[in-house]
Design an enzyme around this catalytic site. Structure first.
Site, PDB file in Angstrom:
ATOM      1  N   SER A 132      -4.070  -8.129   9.921  1.00 25.70           N
ATOM      2  CA  SER A 132      -3.945  -6.650   9.889  1.00 25.70           C
ATOM      3  C   SER A 132      -2.787  -6.544  10.603  1.00 25.70           C
ATOM      4  O   SER A 132      -3.433  -7.311  11.587  1.00 25.70           O
ATOM      5  CB  SER A 132      -4.932  -5.858   8.959  1.00 25.70           C
ATOM      6  OG  SER A 132      -4.098  -4.287   9.633  1.00 25.70           O
TER       7      SER A 132
ATOM      8  N   ASP B 118      -5.259   4.606  14.412  1.00 25.53           N
ATOM      9  CA  ASP B 118      -4.354   4.870  13.466  1.00 25.53           C
ATOM     10  C   ASP B 118      -4.316   6.778  13.178  1.00 25.53           C
ATOM     11  O   ASP B 118      -3.485   7.320  13.101  1.00 25.53           O
ATOM     12  CB  ASP B 118      -3.634   4.255  13.108  1.00 25.53           C
ATOM     13  CG  ASP B 118      -3.421   2.786  14.716  1.00 25.53           C
ATOM     14  OD1 ASP B 118      -2.878   3.710  15.241  1.00 25.53           O
ATOM     15  OD2 ASP B 118      -3.074   2.396  14.000  1.00 25.53           O
TER      16      ASP B 118
ATOM     17  N   ASP C 181       0.989  -1.217   0.153  1.00 24.04           N
ATOM     18  CA  ASP C 181       0.032  -0.009  -0.215  1.00 24.04           C
ATOM     19  C   ASP C 181       0.629   1.462  -0.353  1.00 24.04           C
ATOM     20  O   ASP C 181       0.566   2.461  -0.875  1.00 24.04           O
ATOM     21  CB  ASP C 181      -0.647  -0.372   0.961  1.00 24.04           C
ATOM     22  CG  ASP C 181      -1.894  -0.774   1.781  1.00 24.04           C
ATOM     23  OD1 ASP C 181      -2.239  -1.776  -0.041  1.00 24.04           O
ATOM     24  OD2 ASP C 181      -2.517  -1.222   2.148  1.00 24.04           O
TER      25      ASP C 181
ATOM     26  N   ARG D  62       2.408   5.187  17.332  1.00 21.16           N
ATOM     27  CA  ARG D  62       2.514   6.664  16.342  1.00 21.16           C
ATOM     28  C   ARG D  62       2.867   7.831  16.459  1.00 21.16           C
ATOM     29  O   ARG D  62       3.299   8.363  15.495  1.00 21.16           O
ATOM     30  CB  ARG D  62       0.797   6.716  16.132  1.00 21.16           C
ATOM     31  CG  ARG D  62       0.438   5.380  15.685  1.00 21.16           C
ATOM     32  CD  ARG D  62       1.308   4.625  14.925  1.00 21.16           C
ATOM     33  NE  ARG D  62       0.156   3.203  14.228  1.00 21.16           N
ATOM     34  CZ  ARG D  62       0.656   2.361  13.155  1.00 21.16           C
ATOM     35  NH1 ARG D  62       2.020   2.461  13.221  1.00 21.16           N
ATOM     36  NH2 ARG D  62      -0.065   1.279  13.326  1.00 21.16           N
TER      37      ARG D  62
HETATM   38  N1  ARG Z   1      -6.760  -1.736  17.898  1.00 14.67           N
HETATM   39  C1  ARG Z   1      -5.698  -1.588  18.824  1.00 14.67           C
HETATM   40  C2  ARG Z   1      -5.071   0.207  18.224  1.00 14.67           C
HETATM   41  O1  ARG Z   1      -6.094   0.688  17.901  1.00 14.67           O
HETATM   42  C3  ARG Z   1      -4.462  -2.106  16.809  1.00 14.67           C
HETATM   43  C4  ARG Z   1      -4.071  -1.376  15.865  1.00 14.67           C
HETATM   44  C5  ARG Z   1      -3.283  -1.388  15.026  1.00 14.67           C
HETATM   45  N2  ARG Z   1      -3.803  -2.266  13.715  1.00 14.67           N
HETATM   46  C6  ARG Z   1      -3.306  -3.262  13.117  1.00 14.67           C
HETATM   47  N3  ARG Z   1      -3.247  -3.174  11.116  1.00 14.67           N
HETATM   48  N4  ARG Z   1      -3.795  -4.136  13.801  1.00 14.67           N
HETATM   49  O2  ARG Z   1      -4.113   0.628  18.616  1.00 14.67           O
END
Ligand code: ARG
Length: 407
Positions: A178, A127, A17, A98
């Site tokens: 993911s 995110d 991506d 992040r």
């Molecule tokens: N739900 C978790 C958070 O908001 C993890 C998100 C991470 N992304 C993923 N593609 N698994 O911190």
């Protein structure tokens, strides 16, 4: 170099991506793209390989940063001091990465004269909020875009684009999940996990072994200095090394597997699997040391602060004024959190079975029921008299008015 409207800095993972996004952003916005890849201990590909791929995919510059120590010291350690577990379970793996990635995005944007920052997040998750709020909290003049969310870069478009332009990236390999990972842990979502009744299969896990068939118990002693792990079994370690070592040892015992449904900031409930062996073992040890070293009221109040801190960080407020104030409180509580914690790692659990500290509030002579007891038990009588006074008065009133407790 002054910021100009014609450059975009893109958070680059090296995957399909974001590789396609380089050319796609160029076409859709008419601007040059600079990629930023940040190592937060996610493992996998070499940063230099990722850098070259970005250039091959059309980036005019490719910035890479080894932020592993920075991430461990300035992001994981505050999370440890806060014993941060969102909704009582999630050690904030992605939520704390992040802000550090955003910091490097802003740094690169300044360095290369970009006024827009792009990331590969969808419009449904936390995110996107974390990246954008972090970026504008550090650089209020920046614009943010997401090619997936704002420029219609769907997965099918990405595959077609990559094949048409012969980009040096695999388009056929489709991961069923993911995944986001760093040294603090691993987050796995989507695919068959979206059915809440489906149990995670073995292939979901990478950082942890199956705790059903553990090897022999592993005893470990973690030494903390003011809330920070500084030695493991007597060997000095940096925060990064402490996390890595416990990822390995606690991971081998299946510690830190979490299967939960969590509340996202955008209002959606989502099923998440996490594995964070090092983080979970360290938090367990840190809490145990705090139980000996923090004063009762301070510990009780800190607990509330920990929950608020976790929610704030989960909800994209890492660089907010409130978070800074909370950090000051938490930092102050860590002054005497120094000592050793012994734990047994086994069968999916990290169980504390020993504590040693010179700065604790545990007083053997007060606690003991054996000889050596220095506690004056007679003083408890008067204490209870006064302590129970209000309830006693209220009960007497109930009796007087015929609203007695009924016995
Ligand atoms: N739900 C978790 C958070 O908001 C993890 C998100 C991470 N992304 C993923 N593609 N698994 O911190």
């Amino acid at each position: 170099m002054s910021a100009s409207k014609d450059r975009v800095v893109l958070a680059y993972s090296g995957g399909l991506d974001t590789s396609v996004a380089i050319g796609w952003i160029g076409e859709q916005t008419g601007r040059e793209v600079i990629t930023v890849a940040v190592d937060v201990g996610q493992g996998g590909e070499d940063l230099e390989v990722i850098r070259q791929r970005a250039l091959d995919c059309g980036a005019v510059e490719a910035y890479v940063a080894d932020a592993r120590d920075e991430f461990a010291n300035e992001y994981c350690m505050p999370a440890l001091k806060a014993n941060a577990l969102y909704e009582g379970k999630y050690p904030l793996v992605s939520a704390i990465s992040r802000p550090v990635i955003a910091k490097h995005l802003v740094k690169a944007a300044r360095q290369f004269g970009a006024s827009t920052v792009a990331h590969g997040c969808t419009g449904k998750g936390n995110d996107q909020v974390r990246f954008e709020v972090a970026i504008t909290s550090m650089a209020p003049d920046m614009d943010c875009i997401s090619p997936v969310r704002d420029l219609a870069l769907t997965r099918d478009v990405a595959i077609e684009y990559a094949e048409k332009h012969n980009l040096p990236i695999e388009t056929t390999k489709h991961n069923p999940f993911s995944i986001d990972q760093n040294v603090w842990g691993r987050a796995i979502e989507t695919g068959f996990l979206e059915d809440l009744w489906n149990a995670p299969t073995k292939d979901v896990y990478v950082y942890t072994d199956d705790p059903t068939y553990p090897p022999l118990p592993d005893e470990v002693v973690v030494h903390f200095e003011q809330g920070i792990p500084t030695a493991i079994d007597g060997q000095p370690v940096t925060p990064l090394q402490a996390i890595q070592e416990l990822n390995r040892r606690a991971g081998a015992q299946g510690v830190g597997r979490i299967d939960m449904v969590e509340d996202r900031l955008v209002g959606i409930k989502s099923r998440e699997i996490y594995e964070a062996p090092g983080a979970v073992a360290l938090i367990e040890a840190h809490q145990a040391l705090e139980s000996v070293t923090l004063e009762r009221m301070q510990r009780r109040y800190k607990k509330q602060m920990e929950q608020a801190w976790g929610e704030l960080v989960y909800e994209a407020q890492w660089y907010s004024p409130l978070k800074k104030s909370m950090d000051a409180f938490i930092e102050d509580t860590q002054k005497y959190v120094t000592g050793d914690i012994r734990m047994v790692l086994h069968g999916g659990r990290a169980v504390v079975n020993g504590r040693k500290t010179d700065t604790g509030l545990y007083d053997f002579n007060l606690a003991t029921y054996e000889t050596g007891d220095t506690f004056d038990q007679s003083s408890s009588r008067g204490f209870i008299e006064i302590y129970g006074m209000q309830s006693k008065l209220a009960a007497a009133r109930d009796v007087r008015l015929g609203n007695g407790v009924g016995f």
